[in-house]
Design a protein around this motif. Structure first.
Motif, PDB file in Angstrom:
ATOM      1  N   GLN A 175       0.826  -1.209   0.000  1.00 55.95           N
ATOM      2  CA  GLN A 175       0.000   0.000   0.000  1.00 55.95           C
ATOM      3  C   GLN A 175       0.855   1.251   0.000  1.00 55.95           C
ATOM      4  O   GLN A 175       1.761   1.394   0.822  1.00 55.95           O
ATOM      5  CB  GLN A 175      -0.894   0.009   1.245  1.00 55.95           C
ATOM      6  CG  GLN A 175      -1.663   1.301   1.480  1.00 55.95           C
ATOM      7  CD  GLN A 175      -2.890   1.425   0.608  1.00 55.95           C
ATOM      8  OE1 GLN A 175      -3.878   0.740   0.830  1.00 55.95           O
ATOM      9  NE2 GLN A 175      -2.835   2.305  -0.377  1.00 55.95           N
ATOM     10  N   THR A 194      -6.028   3.419   7.307  1.00 58.34           N
ATOM     11  CA  THR A 194      -5.618   2.771   6.068  1.00 58.34           C
ATOM     12  C   THR A 194      -4.944   1.447   6.359  1.00 58.34           C
ATOM     13  O   THR A 194      -5.264   0.413   5.760  1.00 58.34           O
ATOM     14  CB  THR A 194      -4.643   3.678   5.284  1.00 58.34           C
ATOM     15  OG1 THR A 194      -5.223   4.963   5.125  1.00 58.34           O
ATOM     16  CG2 THR A 194      -4.345   3.091   3.920  1.00 58.34           C
ATOM     17  N   THR A 207      -5.148   0.588  -9.795  1.00 58.07           N
ATOM     18  CA  THR A 207      -5.056   1.030  -8.401  1.00 58.07           C
ATOM     19  C   THR A 207      -5.045   2.547  -8.209  1.00 58.07           C
ATOM     20  O   THR A 207      -5.157   3.019  -7.078  1.00 58.07           O
ATOM     21  CB  THR A 207      -3.764   0.485  -7.756  1.00 58.07           C
ATOM     22  OG1 THR A 207      -2.620   0.975  -8.466  1.00 58.07           O
ATOM     23  CG2 THR A 207      -3.748  -1.036  -7.762  1.00 58.07           C
ATOM     24  N   ALA A 239      -7.461   6.246  -6.547  1.00 61.09           N
ATOM     25  CA  ALA A 239      -8.285   5.301  -5.808  1.00 61.09           C
ATOM     26  C   ALA A 239      -9.772   5.439  -6.114  1.00 61.09           C
ATOM     27  O   ALA A 239     -10.497   4.440  -6.166  1.00 61.09           O
ATOM     28  CB  ALA A 239      -8.049   5.464  -4.302  1.00 61.09           C
ATOM     29  N   ARG A 271      -9.613  -1.866  -1.646  1.00 61.42           N
ATOM     30  CA  ARG A 271      -9.944  -0.454  -1.432  1.00 61.42           C
ATOM     31  C   ARG A 271      -9.742  -0.115   0.041  1.00 61.42           C
ATOM     32  O   ARG A 271     -10.304  -0.770   0.926  1.00 61.42           O
ATOM     33  CB  ARG A 271     -11.392  -0.186  -1.852  1.00 61.42           C
ATOM     34  CG  ARG A 271     -11.837   1.263  -1.668  1.00 61.42           C
ATOM     35  CD  ARG A 271     -11.195   2.171  -2.700  1.00 61.42           C
ATOM     36  NE  ARG A 271     -11.552   3.562  -2.495  1.00 61.42           N
ATOM     37  CZ  ARG A 271     -12.631   4.138  -3.009  1.00 61.42           C
ATOM     38  NH1 ARG A 271     -13.486   3.423  -3.745  1.00 61.42           N
ATOM     39  NH2 ARG A 271     -12.877   5.419  -2.815  1.00 61.42           N
ATOM     40  N   THR A 272      -8.942   0.894   0.306  1.00 62.70           N
ATOM     41  CA  THR A 272      -8.656   1.311   1.677  1.00 62.70           C
ATOM     42  C   THR A 272      -9.017   2.787   1.847  1.00 62.70           C
ATOM     43  O   THR A 272      -9.014   3.547   0.872  1.00 62.70           O
ATOM     44  CB  THR A 272      -7.173   1.106   2.009  1.00 62.70           C
ATOM     45  OG1 THR A 272      -6.375   1.801   1.051  1.00 62.70           O
ATOM     46  CG2 THR A 272      -6.811  -0.369   1.978  1.00 62.70           C
ATOM     47  N   ARG A 293      -5.167   2.346  -4.291  1.00 61.29           N
ATOM     48  CA  ARG A 293      -5.699   1.118  -3.735  1.00 61.29           C
ATOM     49  C   ARG A 293      -4.540   0.163  -3.451  1.00 61.29           C
ATOM     50  O   ARG A 293      -3.478   0.261  -4.062  1.00 61.29           O
ATOM     51  CB  ARG A 293      -6.702   0.487  -4.699  1.00 61.29           C
ATOM     52  CG  ARG A 293      -7.904   1.390  -4.948  1.00 61.29           C
ATOM     53  CD  ARG A 293      -9.004   0.716  -5.730  1.00 61.29           C
ATOM     54  NE  ARG A 293     -10.113   1.637  -5.957  1.00 61.29           N
ATOM     55  CZ  ARG A 293     -11.280   1.294  -6.468  1.00 61.29           C
ATOM     56  NH1 ARG A 293     -11.498   0.042  -6.833  1.00 61.29           N
ATOM     57  NH2 ARG A 293     -12.231   2.197  -6.626  1.00 61.29           N
TER      58      ARG A 293
END
Length: 312
Positions: free
Chosen positions: A110, A122, A270, A273, A297-298, A304
């Motif tokens: 991430q 996150t 990604t 986002a 998805r965060t 992402r």
């Protein structure tokens, strides 16, 4: 009276628009087939390589235009770019191969975003599938991240703004020079239950329209490091700031497999986002068998996360 011949062939705007669809379809086909022939001047070639998968959106639009024009030649012309696009990228949309179960190593990567207002949230989302290894980039406030991960992931390695958190002991870790003038990548050896696993966590140079030289140099530097690495089992996690379709990515493609391509479905975009249109974030590997790959998805990040599972 003199009989007058009546020409029933299409004419006027409808005919011209049918011709326009044919021309657009042919140009699209040429661009799809020959995008790598576009000179990479000021990063133009890289940009074309990266966005080419998105050009498939034009195929149904051209097909609709051909139907509205009731033009059979136009509809046939649209088949050409459709077939080329399917040949280039259709495999990505096929279901992953059977045997997705049995992963012995699960990883997630991430880019947190340097201005992330809540990096703890996150990172908390990354733990939902209980990965074994977590690679992070743009770690601006490690003090807010550590409390979320420390209990489940007691081992970590940090170099500048990249970090690796692990369930298993980390035998060694050091920075990796990718030519930025400061280390924004690390190499760690993780003592996994089945043996040592070498893990790179990387954030390569940024690319902007007309300015890709730094990114290109860092891709080459990472490829050099991986090529010289003696590790049998190796994983690269990170934001590489380019897509696998980019010609600049080729040195890495020749050395490593792509988990998304082998065990995922779809392009796995990604970034950004909210509505991702490209994939700068990757899980690359060698010496392992990918079993799963996907995108997560965060909250609060502009990227992402990417996930993958591997069998020893």
């Amino acid at each position: 009276m003199t009989e007058r011949m009546v020409d029933e062939r299409p004419s006027g705007p409808r005919s011209r628009r049918g011709t326009l669809v044919v021309v657009c379809a042919v140009l699209l086909a040429l661009l799809l087939a020959g995008h790598r022939l576009v000179p990479n001047v000021h990063g133009l070639g890289s940009l074309m390589d990266s966005v080419t998968p998105l050009l498939g959106i034009a195929v149904p639009l051209l097909a609709l235009a051909a139907l509205l024009r009731r033009s059979r030649p136009a509809l046939l012309a649209v088949l050409l770019p459709a077939l080329i696009w399917a040949g280039l990228y259709g495999r990505a949309w096929l279901p992953p191969a059977a045997g997705a179960d049995g992963a012995t190593v699960r990883v997630v990567s991430q880019n947190l975003r340097v201005s992330n207002p809540d990096p703890a949230a996150t990172v908390g989302a990354l733990t939902s599938d209980a990965p074994d290894l977590i690679g992070l980039q743009e770690v601006a406030d490690g003090g807010r991240v550590a409390p979320v991960l420390a209990e489940r992931y007691p081992h970590r390695a940090v170099v500048s703004t990249v970090a690796l958190w692990s369930r298993w002991p980390i035998r060694e870790a050091h920075g990796v020079d990718t030519g930025l003038g400061w280390d924004r990548a690390l190499r760690a050896v993780v003592a996994a239950p089945r043996g040592d696993l070498t893990v790179y966590v990387v954030h390569l140079g940024s690319a902007r329209a007309g300015h890709t030289a730094t990114r290109d140099q860092t891709v080459a530097a990472l490829a050099d490091a991986v090529r010289a690495d003696p590790a049998d089992r190796l994983v690269v996690l990170g934001d590489l700031n380019t897509a696998t379709t980019d010609r600049v990515f080729d040195p890495l493609t020749r050395l490593l497999g792509d988990a998304q391509a082998e065990a995922g479905q779809g392009f796995g975009f990604t970034w950004p986002a909210e509505l991702p249109v490209t994939r700068p974030d990757h899980v690359l590997y060698r010496g392992l068998t990918p079993t799963t790959a996907g995108v997560l998805r965060t909250p609060d990040s502009d990227h992402r996360a990417v996930t993958a599972g591997f069998r020893w």
